[in-house]
Design a protein around this motif. Sequence first.
Motif, PDB file in Angstrom:
ATOM      1  N   UNK A   1      14.332  -6.298  -9.530  1.00 42.18           N
ATOM      2  CA  UNK A   1      15.475  -7.118  -9.024  1.00 42.18           C
ATOM      3  C   UNK A   1      15.231  -8.655  -8.926  1.00 42.18           C
ATOM      4  N   UNK A   2      16.329  -9.538  -8.962  1.00 43.32           N
ATOM      5  CA  UNK A   2      16.044 -10.901  -8.953  1.00 43.32           C
ATOM      6  C   UNK A   2      17.119 -11.386  -7.994  1.00 43.32           C
ATOM      7  N   UNK A   3      17.046 -12.819  -7.566  1.00 39.28           N
ATOM      8  CA  UNK A   3      18.073 -13.370  -6.922  1.00 39.28           C
ATOM      9  C   UNK A   3      19.253 -13.817  -7.888  1.00 39.28           C
ATOM     10  N   UNK A   4      20.008 -14.601  -7.333  1.00 38.41           N
ATOM     11  CA  UNK A   4      21.398 -14.761  -8.456  1.00 38.41           C
ATOM     12  C   UNK A   4      21.215 -16.226  -8.791  1.00 38.41           C
ATOM     13  N   UNK A   5      20.160 -16.927  -8.861  1.00 36.57           N
ATOM     14  CA  UNK A   5      19.876 -18.148  -9.217  1.00 36.57           C
ATOM     15  C   UNK A   5      19.621 -18.051 -10.879  1.00 36.57           C
ATOM     16  N   UNK A   6      20.434 -19.044 -11.673  1.00 37.52           N
ATOM     17  CA  UNK A   6      20.305 -18.642 -13.117  1.00 37.52           C
ATOM     18  C   UNK A   6      21.512 -17.928 -13.612  1.00 37.52           C
TER      19      UNK A   6
ATOM     20  N   UNK B   1      17.448  -9.832 -17.810  1.00 40.33           N
ATOM     21  CA  UNK B   1      16.004  -9.693 -18.779  1.00 40.33           C
ATOM     22  C   UNK B   1      14.896  -9.662 -18.170  1.00 40.33           C
ATOM     23  N   UNK B   2      14.764 -10.733 -17.105  1.00 39.74           N
ATOM     24  CA  UNK B   2      13.832 -10.937 -16.387  1.00 39.74           C
ATOM     25  C   UNK B   2      13.263  -9.774 -15.646  1.00 39.74           C
ATOM     26  N   UNK B   3      14.439  -9.018 -14.874  1.00 41.76           N
ATOM     27  CA  UNK B   3      14.073  -7.934 -13.923  1.00 41.76           C
ATOM     28  C   UNK B   3      13.556  -6.829 -14.828  1.00 41.76           C
ATOM     29  N   UNK B   4      14.229  -6.703 -16.033  1.00 37.98           N
ATOM     30  CA  UNK B   4      13.583  -5.508 -16.921  1.00 37.98           C
ATOM     31  C   UNK B   4      12.451  -5.753 -17.367  1.00 37.98           C
TER      32      UNK B   4
ATOM     33  N   UNK C   1      11.189   2.434 -16.333  1.00 35.56           N
ATOM     34  CA  UNK C   1      11.361   1.046 -16.005  1.00 35.56           C
ATOM     35  C   UNK C   1      12.865   0.558 -16.199  1.00 35.56           C
ATOM     36  N   UNK C   2      13.624   0.093 -15.059  1.00 38.95           N
ATOM     37  CA  UNK C   2      15.125  -0.241 -15.278  1.00 38.95           C
ATOM     38  C   UNK C   2      15.023  -1.755 -14.494  1.00 38.95           C
ATOM     39  N   UNK C   3      15.699  -2.557 -15.313  1.00 41.51           N
ATOM     40  CA  UNK C   3      16.028  -3.990 -14.313  1.00 41.51           C
ATOM     41  C   UNK C   3      17.548  -3.926 -14.052  1.00 41.51           C
ATOM     42  N   UNK C   4      17.889  -4.412 -12.678  1.00 39.06           N
ATOM     43  CA  UNK C   4      19.028  -4.559 -12.237  1.00 39.06           C
ATOM     44  C   UNK C   4      19.482  -5.988 -11.997  1.00 39.06           C
ATOM     45  N   UNK C   5      18.857  -6.761 -12.315  1.00 42.82           N
ATOM     46  CA  UNK C   5      19.099  -8.215 -12.426  1.00 42.82           C
ATOM     47  C   UNK C   5      19.496  -8.528 -10.815  1.00 42.82           C
ATOM     48  N   UNK C   6      20.648  -9.276 -10.533  1.00 42.52           N
ATOM     49  CA  UNK C   6      21.180  -9.787  -9.319  1.00 42.52           C
ATOM     50  C   UNK C   6      22.112  -8.847  -8.860  1.00 42.52           C
ATOM     51  N   UNK C   7      22.132  -7.879  -9.342  1.00 44.34           N
ATOM     52  CA  UNK C   7      23.337  -6.783  -9.033  1.00 44.34           C
ATOM     53  C   UNK C   7      23.131  -6.002  -7.647  1.00 44.34           C
ATOM     54  N   UNK C   8      21.864  -6.046  -7.173  1.00 48.96           N
ATOM     55  CA  UNK C   8      21.738  -5.168  -5.891  1.00 48.96           C
ATOM     56  C   UNK C   8      21.036  -6.044  -4.976  1.00 48.96           C
TER      57      UNK C   8
END
Length: 632
Positions: free
Chosen positions: A533-538, A545-548, A570-577
């Motif tokens: 998971x990431x924050x919403x910046x960018x 892609x970074x979270x994945x 391994x699953x990336x969810x980005x800024x969605x959660x």
Amino acid sequence: MRLPYFLAASLIFLVSASLSLVAAGYAVTKVEEASELAVRRALDLKGHDWAEVESDGLRVVLTGIAIDEATRFNALTAAGTEVDTSRVIDDMQVAPTRQLAAPRFSAEILRNDSGISIIGLIPASQDRSELIERLRRMDGDTVSDLMETADYPIPEGWDDALNYALEALTRLPRAKISASPGLVKITAIADSLREKERLEQSLTRAAPPSLRIGLSISAPRPVITPFTLRYLIDANGGQFDACSAQNEKARDAIVAAAKEAGLAGPFNCTIGLGVPSPRWPEAATLSIRALSKIGQGSVTISDADITLVAAQGTEAGVFDRVVGELENALPEVFALHAVLPEPETAESTGPPEFSTTRSPEGLVQMRGRLSNETSRDMADSFARAAFGSEQVYTATRIASDLPADWPVRVLAGLEALSLLHNGALTVTPDDVSLSGVSYDPDAKARIAGLLSEKLGDAKGFTLSITYQEPPKPADSLPDPELCEDQLAEVQASSKIAFEPGSATVAADSRDTVNQIAEILRECGPIRIEIQGHTDSQGREEMNQQLSQARAQSILNELRGRRIPTSSYSAVGYGETQPIADNDTEAGREENRRIEFRLIRPEPIANSETGLEALEAETETSEDAADTGAGDQ
């Protein structure tokens, strides 16, 4: 000087012709622009933004690629509403017909006492004979093959689903399994609640991480025979030795009567089949209330036979009155036997006794009196059969003054002792006393039913049985939920961090990854999703892609530590959660995280089969795809 008439006329003609040509050209241009604009507007209103419009004099040329012939004709008709159809030139093309979509491959396997049946549609390239052979190895030759084939490539996820379905079937003697690409749904019956929990855990562990599974395993109500209830009241209050009821309503009525009679401490009332009469709860509540009026003693109901034993010293007048009222109130099918013990006399001597002890290590020692040599041989043989020949030590003696039913009481007590892990049995002319420890929560009720059936009416018995959780084997795996909690605790105290803007684990987080690896090593093959998971910046796409990449990086770190990861994904969810506010630095720091989540089975609705659920889901996705294609 005047121009000759001929020259003047010619000059006027040329000027007039030029003016006419300019006016005509201007008029044609206006007509072209108006026609093109009108046709383009009409096409846009009809949703044909794929079509191109070009004017050529009075002609309007349509170009573009329509998805089908009907769409092309609809665009041509729309253009004809704005200009004369003779002016519309159709240069549109129709996209080549797409290859027919592959059918939905699925197989539904049913296994019961009659054998195995498999029905569905499978790829033609599937090794059908090998599939049937695997089923036959489970259940002999009783396999019904009702499958059809279609000559299409094997879809992704089909092999994993079918192999898992067959693996699950080896563990389930009564089940229905629906398998389709990426999805397996299992409906089965277990013999007990404990077996149900064991199956759910083992089937969840065995599934590949990419496979969605749904489990619906039910444990039917047990058949209780004899249908038994035993309630005692002593100086410490009331307690159940055994409690049986046919449904929740009956159980609640019996428990309510017991609480009125002084029920103390925990209790267990089993709901099952085999009730001798629909009026069982009425008979049980009347009997418990009657015992409460007497004061102390016990009441035992075995099927339709009720034995009420008062405590020694109970007043005879009270006993007779309560027993009389109970006899008149009981439903017709039930028979009452009431016992008022004789008071002890000063000359009373110790009764004859037979005792047996069973140690936690399984060693059994028998002492005391038996009626004759035949009875001693019978007891010894029974004990060796029940506990093991090498575990039994016999030191009994023959006595001729024992009651006639002494051998029956001894054998019944030994059979009850065999249901305990360790304990002690004492048999006297008036009582069979059993105490000890059991790893089965239903052991006390089973023993009460056994003794009430074997000993018959008016024969008392005393039970003091403690339930203990069985020790887990040294090599047993922890529950997956416990593993998930332990992983969360590690993350709560020391979060996994990465180098800024990369998927490289930060140096100070190596110890955290090591702790997580140790936990996963102990947990064994559980289905875990490593979530990034990431924050919403960018940009959103870059965050995904970074979270994945970070989730995959953790998976690689675990592989590098020799952790088996075949059941991990391994699953990336980005800024969605997000879990915190992205408008603050502290919130963004919380949102940049790695989580470990169990991949749990999906619930199965009782009103639909696995294939019905799959078809509904597939139809929804196809409708969405068709809508998207129409908008292109």
